[in-house]
Design a protein around this motif. Structure first.
Motif, PDB file in Angstrom:
ATOM      1  N   MET A 257     -18.702  48.956 -13.259  1.00  0.00           N
ATOM      2  CA  MET A 257     -19.091  48.674 -11.880  1.00  0.00           C
ATOM      3  C   MET A 257     -17.894  48.220 -11.045  1.00  0.00           C
ATOM      4  SD  MET A 257     -22.012  49.617 -11.235  1.00  0.00           S
ATOM      5  CE  MET A 257     -23.090  50.498 -12.357  1.00  0.00           C
ATOM      6  N   ALA A 258     -17.049  47.382 -11.647  1.00  0.00           N
ATOM      7  CA  ALA A 258     -15.844  46.948 -10.914  1.00  0.00           C
ATOM      8  C   ALA A 258     -14.937  48.149 -10.635  1.00  0.00           C
ATOM      9  CB  ALA A 258     -15.102  45.880 -11.716  1.00  0.00           C
TER      10      ALA A 258
ATOM     11  N   ASP B 280     -16.527  50.210  -7.777  1.00  0.00           N
ATOM     12  CA  ASP B 280     -16.331  49.499  -6.518  1.00  0.00           C
ATOM     13  C   ASP B 280     -14.899  49.659  -6.011  1.00  0.00           C
ATOM     14  OD1 ASP B 280     -17.534  47.104  -4.718  1.00  0.00           O
ATOM     15  OD2 ASP B 280     -15.445  46.658  -5.172  1.00  0.00           O
TER      16      ASP B 280
ATOM     17  N   MET C 251     -15.623  51.077  -2.499  1.00  0.00           N
ATOM     18  CA  MET C 251     -15.995  50.029  -1.554  1.00  0.00           C
ATOM     19  C   MET C 251     -14.878  49.033  -1.269  1.00  0.00           C
ATOM     20  SD  MET C 251     -19.235  50.494  -0.779  1.00  0.00           S
ATOM     21  CE  MET C 251     -20.243  51.887  -1.298  1.00  0.00           C
ATOM     22  N   MET C 252     -14.050  48.755  -2.227  1.00  0.00           N
ATOM     23  CA  MET C 252     -13.104  47.645  -2.146  1.00  0.00           C
ATOM     24  C   MET C 252     -12.098  47.794  -1.012  1.00  0.00           C
ATOM     25  SD  MET C 252     -10.505  46.382  -5.142  1.00  0.00           S
ATOM     26  CE  MET C 252      -9.253  47.550  -4.585  1.00  0.00           C
ATOM     27  N   PRO C 253     -11.929  46.751  -0.186  1.00  0.00           N
ATOM     28  CA  PRO C 253     -10.854  46.785   0.802  1.00  0.00           C
ATOM     29  C   PRO C 253      -9.504  46.688   0.087  1.00  0.00           C
ATOM     30  CG  PRO C 253     -11.879  44.609   0.756  1.00  0.00           C
ATOM     31  CD  PRO C 253     -12.691  45.486  -0.155  1.00  0.00           C
ATOM     32  N   THR C 254      -8.465  47.250   0.711  1.00  0.00           N
ATOM     33  CA  THR C 254      -7.173  47.381   0.019  1.00  0.00           C
ATOM     34  C   THR C 254      -6.628  46.044  -0.478  1.00  0.00           C
ATOM     35  OG1 THR C 254      -6.081  47.255   2.152  1.00  0.00           O
ATOM     36  CG2 THR C 254      -6.468  49.449   1.259  1.00  0.00           C
TER      37      THR C 254
ATOM     38  N   GLY D 114      -8.019  43.693  -1.808  1.00  0.00           N
ATOM     39  CA  GLY D 114      -8.665  43.165  -3.006  1.00  0.00           C
ATOM     40  C   GLY D 114      -8.050  43.694  -4.293  1.00  0.00           C
TER      41      GLY D 114
END
Lengths: 496, 496
Positions: free
Chosen positions: A25-26, A29, A33-36, A38
Motif C-alpha cells: 500500500m505504501a 501510494d 498519491m504521494m506529494p514529492t 514525502g
C-alpha cells in the motif's frame, strides 16, 4: 509435534504477509498519491520494512522451524506451501547482506545516471555506474549458481522463473528464432498500404476512465476489491483483497490507455482470484513472472486485440468518446493489430516484441557469463537489431541499449519472462478453446465468461500450489510449447 | 558508554517512527481510498503492526537501554527526548496485554452496537456492551492510578494530556462554569432577530475544493508535503513530511466544508512544522491533544471566524462559487459567528461548545470514579442539558447521551481536551497580539504571516521538547488561564 511446528511456520508467514500488505500500500501510494516532498520519509519507512521482513525471514527461529517440520505429516497443499516457504527462506539467506546493500546503492546510482544519460544519448557517461552494477550482478550470479549447481545466468533467471532451466529456455527461444523473422516480414508485407485512420483527440480523462471502468467490469474486475488510478508508468499493485491498478491517459490518443487497462486487468483478476484459503501464505501467491504476464497478455493480446472483442468495443467507444472515422469497426481492428517494427520495445506490436526480447536475452546472458563486457553491448545491439528487425541503431543509444530501465538495477534474467508470458497466453487460449468449443462464439456475443472461468480454474485458483511446469502441463496437457504462439500469430496476422 | 546506549535507544525509536509511518498511511488510505472489500485484510495488517510496535516498545532490550542510559551525559533536548521515550515505554508496559485485548474486543462490539442503537434511539440495547467497556476502563484506570499515584479519572486524562492534574483542570472548568451560561444567554439575546441569509446551493465539489486549496495556501499549507482529500469524517493524518487532511463537501452548503478545511489546516501546519532535527523521535512529536486542538482552533475560531478574515474570504467565495446574497460581507460574518444552542456537540457554535464538554466531563469522571453507574447517565445528561443549555433531551437518547462515538471504545478523559484547546487558542492569540502589535492590521490587509510565524516559533517548532505547562508558560508568560477565552468570547459575541 510436527503439526505445531508447521503451524508456527505458517504463523510467521502470515505475519510476513501482513507486513507485505503495508509495503504494497505504501508503494502504491508513492506512485499515485504521494506529494514529492514525502519521498525521503517514505523511502526510509519502506527500507525499514524490508529490513524487518528480511530479519523475520532469516531469523534463527524461522530456520529452526523449517528444519524441525516433518513433511510426511503434511497434506499435499501444505507440502507445496512448505516448498515455497523453503525457497523464500533460502533466497533470503543465500545473499550476503553486504552484497545486497552494495547492489541497492549501485542500482540507485546507475538508475540516476540513466535518467540523465538516456536523454543525452550518453553511453560513455552511463558506463562507469553500469559497470559496477554488472560486477555485482556477476557476483550474485556466482553465489547463486554455486548454491544451486547451475550456470550463472540460469541462477538469475530462476529468481523470476523458479524451476526454469536454461536448456528449456533455449529450446523455446531457438524455435522462436527459426520462424519469427520470416513471420514478421510476411505480416509487414501483408499490411502494406493498409494504414489505419488514427483517432483524433482531444479525449477527456474522465471519459476515458469511465470507458476503462466499463471494460474492466466486463472483464470481471471486482471494484469491491480494487481501484483504478493514474500513475506515470502503469502497474498493478496492492494486495489480492484490494488490487490497485493504474493507467496513464493521453488527450491525443485513446487506445493506448484502454489497452493498458485491459493488460493490467489481466494481472488484477489473477491476484483477485488467488486461492482464498492460501491467501496469507506463499503457496497462495501468483506463480511466477511469466505466468503473471501470461494473464495480462491473455487479456490484452489474446482477447483485447482480437477482432471479436474490438468489434464489441466500438459502441462503448462511441458512447464514451463520440463517433469518428477511426472508430469504424474494421479500422479499429487494423489499429489494434498493426505490425510495425520499431526501435522501442515498450511500443512494439505483438509480432515484433519477441525480437526485442531475443536481442536482450542474448546480450544479458553473455554479459553475466563473462563472454562479453559492457563495452561490447552497443555493437551486439546494433547487429541484432539489423538482423532481427532490419533497423539501424548505430550511434543511437537513446533508442538502443539505453532505452530500458531493467539493467540499471541489475534485473538480469527478467526480460525472457515477457515472451514466455506471451507464448503461455497463446497456449492457454488454445487449451481453453479446446475445452470450451463455444468460447469464441460467446465472446463474439459479448460474453467472455467461458474464457475467464477457464483461467480462474486452471491458473488463478492454483496460486503457487504447483510448480510452473506442472501448472502448465495440467492446464494445457503439455509443457510450454511456442508452436501455439506461432499459430496464433499466423492466424491473426497472415490468415485473419 | 552512555552515549552509545542513548544512540541505540534513539535507533529503536527511529525504527518505531518508520513503522508508524506505514500505519499512518494505511490508516489514511482506509478512510479515503480503500474499497470496502479491502477492510478485513487491512484490519489484520494494521493489528499486526500494532503488535510489532508494542513488542518493540516493551522488548527487554528497550528496557535494558532505558535503565542503562546516563541522563547527566545528555544535552537538554536529549533529556527531553529521554523523558518522552520513558513515558511511552511505561505507557506500553503498564497495561496487561489481556486487558488491552479485552478492551479492543469490547470497544469493537460496543461501537458496532452503537451504530445500530443510535439511529433506533435504543439506549437499553446499547447498555450491555457499553457496561463492559466501562468495566474495563475502570480496571485500566485503577491500574494506571496505582502506578501514577493519582486518582482514577486523572490517570485516564493523562493519557491524552500528560502532566495535567485534575486539580488544575477543575480550577479551569470551575471558572468556566461561573461565566459561561450568562455569556451564552447574553450572546443569544444580542443576536435575536438577526438571522443571517443562508447560502443557496448547489455548490460543486471541484469548485469547493479549489476554494479550500486556495485558503490552505493562504494559511501556508505546503502542498509539496501534503494533500487534501475527502472522507466521511474529516481528519488530519499522515506524517509530518506528508500530511493528509480531509474534508467532506455538501452540495447544499459551502461554509461547513471550508471551515472544516481551515480547522484541519491548523492541525496540518503544526505537523508540517514540527522540529526537523527531532522528527524521528518522540521529542519531535506534537505535544498533546489539547495543544493540537489549540492549533486547529487558532485557525478555525480565532482566525477563520474573525470578521477580518471573513471579509478576506468574500471575493474568493464569489470567484469560486458565484455571487449571491448570503455572500454579503456582513452576512458572512453573521453566518460565521451565529450562536444557537443545540443538542449536538459537533454542530455547536463556539460559545455553546464548552457547555457540551462540561456536561460530558462531569458524567465520565463520576462514571470512572464509580460514583454513578451507566444506568444513571440519561438522567444526569438531561439535567445538565437543561441547566447548561436550557434544552430538553428527555427520552431523546439519539441526540443525547448516544450522540458521540468516544465512549464506545473507552476514550474516557478525552473530551476535556477540546475545551482546553479552545482556551489555549485564545490565550495564544492574546500573546501573539501582544508580541506583534500589527498582527490584526496585517490580517485585515490579507497577510496572516505574523500570527503564523509566532505560532511556528512558540508552538510548532517546540514539538514535545517541553512539557505542556512549560510550553504554555514560555509562549504566553503564564499558565493556562480561561480568562483569555472569556475575553475573546465577550469581545466577539457581546462587544463586536
Amino acid at each position: 509435534m510436527t503439526d505445531t511446528t508447521y503451524q508456527q511456520l505458517e504463523g510467521r508467514f502470515t505475519r510476513l504477509h501482513r507486513y507485505a500488505h503495508l509495503g504494497a500500500m505504501a508503494g502504491w501510494d508513492q506512485l499515485t498519491m504521494m506529494p514529492t516532498g514525502g519521498n525521503e520519509a517514505r523511502a526510509e519507512a519502506m527500507a525499514e520494512l524490508s529490513v524487518l521482513m528480511h530479519e523475520t525471514l532469516t531469523a534463527p527461529e524461522t530456520r529452526r522451524l523449517l528444519a524441525a517440520v516433518e513433511p510426511s505429516s503434511l497434506n499435499e497443499a501444505q507440502q507445496a506451501n512448505l516448498r515455497e516457504i523453503r525457497r523464500e527462506v533460502e533466497d533470503a539467506t543465500i545473499m550476503p547482506p553486504s552484497l545486497v546493500e552494495a547492489q541497492s546503492l549501485a542500482g540507485a546510482r546507475c538508475e540516476k545516471a540513466w535518467r540523465t544519460c538516456r536523454p543525452n544519448n550518453d553511453w560513455e557517461g552511463f558506463l562507469p555506474t553500469f559497470r559496477e552494477v554488472v560486477r555485482l550482478s556477476r557476483e550474485e550470479a556466482r553465489i547463486r549458481a554455486e548454491a544451486a549447481g547451475c550456470s550463472r545466468y540460469e541462477a538469475l533467471l530462476q529468481k523470476f522463473e523458479p524451476g526454469l532451466t536454461l536448456e528449456a529456455l533455449d529450446d523455446i527461444f531457438n524455435d522462436l528464432r527459426q520462424w519469427l523473422p520470416g513471420l514478421l516480414s510476411e505480416a509487414v508485407e501483408r499490411q502494406r498500404g493498409q494504414d489505419p485512420v488514427l483517432p483524433q483527440g482531444p479525449f477527456g480523462e474522465a471519459d476515458q476512465r469511465r470507458l476503462g471502468e466499463r471494460v474492466m467490469r466486463w472483464l470481471g474486475f471486482d471494484f469491491e476489491h480494487g481501484r483504478l488510478d493514474v500513475s506515470l508508468h502503469p502497474f498493478c499493485g496492492g494486495v489480492p483483497d484490494d488490487v490497485r491498478l493504474t493507467t496513464r491517459y493521453r488527450s491525443d490518443e485513446c487506445l493506448t490507455a484502454l489497452m493498458g487497462i485491459i493488460h493490467e486487468t489481466g494481472h488484477a483478476r489473477y491476484e483477485q482470484n488467488l486461492p482464498e484459503a492460501w491467501r496469507r501464505q506463499p503457496a497462495g501467491r501468483a506463480r511466477s513472472m511469466a505466468v503473471h504476464e501470461s494473464q495480462s497478455l491473455s487479456f490484452e493480446m489474446q482477447l483485447g486485440r482480437s477482432a471479436a472483442f474490438v468489434r464489441q468495443l466500438r459502441p462503448w467507444l462511441i458512447e464514451a468518446l463520440g463517433d469518428q472515422p477511426a472508430f469504424d469497426a474494421d479500422n479499429l481492428v487494423r489499429l489494434s493489430q498493426q505490425v510495425r517494427p520499431g526501435l522501442i520495445r515498450v511500443d512494439a506490436d505483438e509480432v515484433s516484441y519477441p525480437a526485442h526480447i531475443l536481442l536482450r536475452y542474448d546480450i544479458e546472458r553473455a554479459l553475466i557469463e563473462g563472454e562479453i563486457e559492457v563495452e561490447d553491448i552497443p555493437t551486439r545491439w546494433d547487429e541484432a537489431m539489423q538482423h532481427l528487425l532490419g533497423l539501424d541503431t548505430r550511434g543511437n543509444y537513446r533508442d538502443g541499449c539505453l532505452q530500458d530501465i531493467h539493467w540499471t538495477d541489475g534485473s538480469f534474467g527478467y526480460f525472457p519472462t515477457y515472451s514466455l508470458g506471451a507464448m503461455l497466453a497463446a497456449q492457454l487460449m488454445a487449451a481453453a478453446r479446446q475445452a470450451e468449443p463455444q468460447l469464441d462464439a460467446r465472446i463474439a456475443e459479448g460474453d467472455p465468461s467461458l474464457l475467464l472461468e477457464w483461467l480462474r480454474t486452471h491458473i488463478w485458483q492454483q496460486g503457487s500450489l504447483l510448480e510452473t511446469p506442472e501448472l502448465i502441463t495440467r492446464a494445457t496437457g503439455e509443457a510450454l510449447n511456442p508452436e501455439y504462439y506461432r499459430r496464433h500469430l499466423r492466424a491473426r496476422y497472415l490468415e485473419g
